[in-house]
Design a protein around this motif. Structure first.
Motif, PDB file in Angstrom:
ATOM      1  N   SER A   1      -5.234  -8.912 -10.729  1.00 27.69           N
ATOM      2  CA  SER A   1      -6.558  -8.736 -11.292  1.00 27.69           C
ATOM      3  C   SER A   1      -7.543  -8.478 -10.163  1.00 27.69           C
ATOM      4  O   SER A   1      -7.289  -8.814  -9.020  1.00 27.69           O
TER       5      SER A   1
ATOM      6  N   VAL B   1     -10.890  -9.205  -8.212  1.00 26.99           N
ATOM      7  CA  VAL B   1     -11.773 -10.334  -7.944  1.00 26.99           C
ATOM      8  C   VAL B   1     -13.149  -9.773  -7.604  1.00 26.99           C
ATOM      9  O   VAL B   1     -13.265  -8.881  -6.763  1.00 26.99           O
TER      10      VAL B   1
ATOM     11  N   GLY C   1     -11.868  -8.528  -3.826  1.00 30.31           N
ATOM     12  CA  GLY C   1     -10.449  -8.611  -3.531  1.00 30.31           C
ATOM     13  C   GLY C   1      -9.609  -8.324  -4.751  1.00 30.31           C
ATOM     14  O   GLY C   1     -10.125  -7.985  -5.823  1.00 30.31           O
ATOM     15  N   ILE C   2      -8.320  -8.474  -4.588  1.00 29.88           N
ATOM     16  CA  ILE C   2      -7.381  -8.283  -5.685  1.00 29.88           C
ATOM     17  C   ILE C   2      -6.418  -9.467  -5.690  1.00 29.88           C
ATOM     18  O   ILE C   2      -5.927  -9.888  -4.651  1.00 29.88           O
ATOM     19  N   GLU C   3      -6.233 -10.047  -6.866  1.00 28.54           N
ATOM     20  CA  GLU C   3      -5.303 -11.165  -7.007  1.00 28.54           C
ATOM     21  C   GLU C   3      -3.939 -10.605  -7.376  1.00 28.54           C
ATOM     22  O   GLU C   3      -3.817  -9.776  -8.280  1.00 28.54           O
TER      23      GLU C   3
ATOM     24  N   THR D   1       0.390 -17.088  -6.828  1.00 28.29           N
ATOM     25  CA  THR D   1      -0.549 -15.984  -6.666  1.00 28.29           C
ATOM     26  C   THR D   1      -1.262 -16.085  -5.328  1.00 28.29           C
ATOM     27  O   THR D   1      -1.256 -17.127  -4.672  1.00 28.29           O
TER      28      THR D   1
ATOM     29  N   VAL E   1      -4.760 -13.941  -3.055  1.00 29.97           N
ATOM     30  CA  VAL E   1      -5.851 -12.975  -3.115  1.00 29.97           C
ATOM     31  C   VAL E   1      -5.900 -12.216  -1.801  1.00 29.97           C
ATOM     32  O   VAL E   1      -5.880 -12.813  -0.721  1.00 29.97           O
TER      33      VAL E   1
END
Length: 88
Positions: A1, A3, A11-13, A30, A32
């Motif tokens: 997802s 962020v 950012g991207i998780e 998970t 980030v």
């Protein structure tokens, strides 16, 4: 997802995977990755016109050992990178 922070990309998780019986499975863990831009890979051809100092070779972006391009502060990875695998 994706962020977000104050309405902007932060950012991207991602969810980690592992091989189990020859297949990729999610681990539930998970992390980030901080980012200020995220590009969706949709299998299109990369067009570098207008990027000036971006060094290209054989239709792919040239990077150093850390993934930095010929433009200061710009990094690249995935299938648009010279020597990279044709996947995201």
């Amino acid at each position: 997802s994706i962020v977000a922070n104050n309405g902007k990309v932060a950012g991207i998780e991602v969810e980690y995977t592992a091989l189990a019986e020859g297949r990729l499975v999610t681990t539930g863990e998970t992390g980030v990755i901080a980012a200020d831009q995220i590009f969706k890979a949709i299998g299109q051809t990369f067009e570098a016109s207008g990027l000036g100092a971006l060094r290209m070779e054989n239709g792919r972006i040239t990077i150093d050992a850390e993934g930095q391009t010929s433009i200061e502060g710009v990094w690249a990875g995935g299938d648009c990178v010279l020597g990279g695998d044709d996947l995201t």
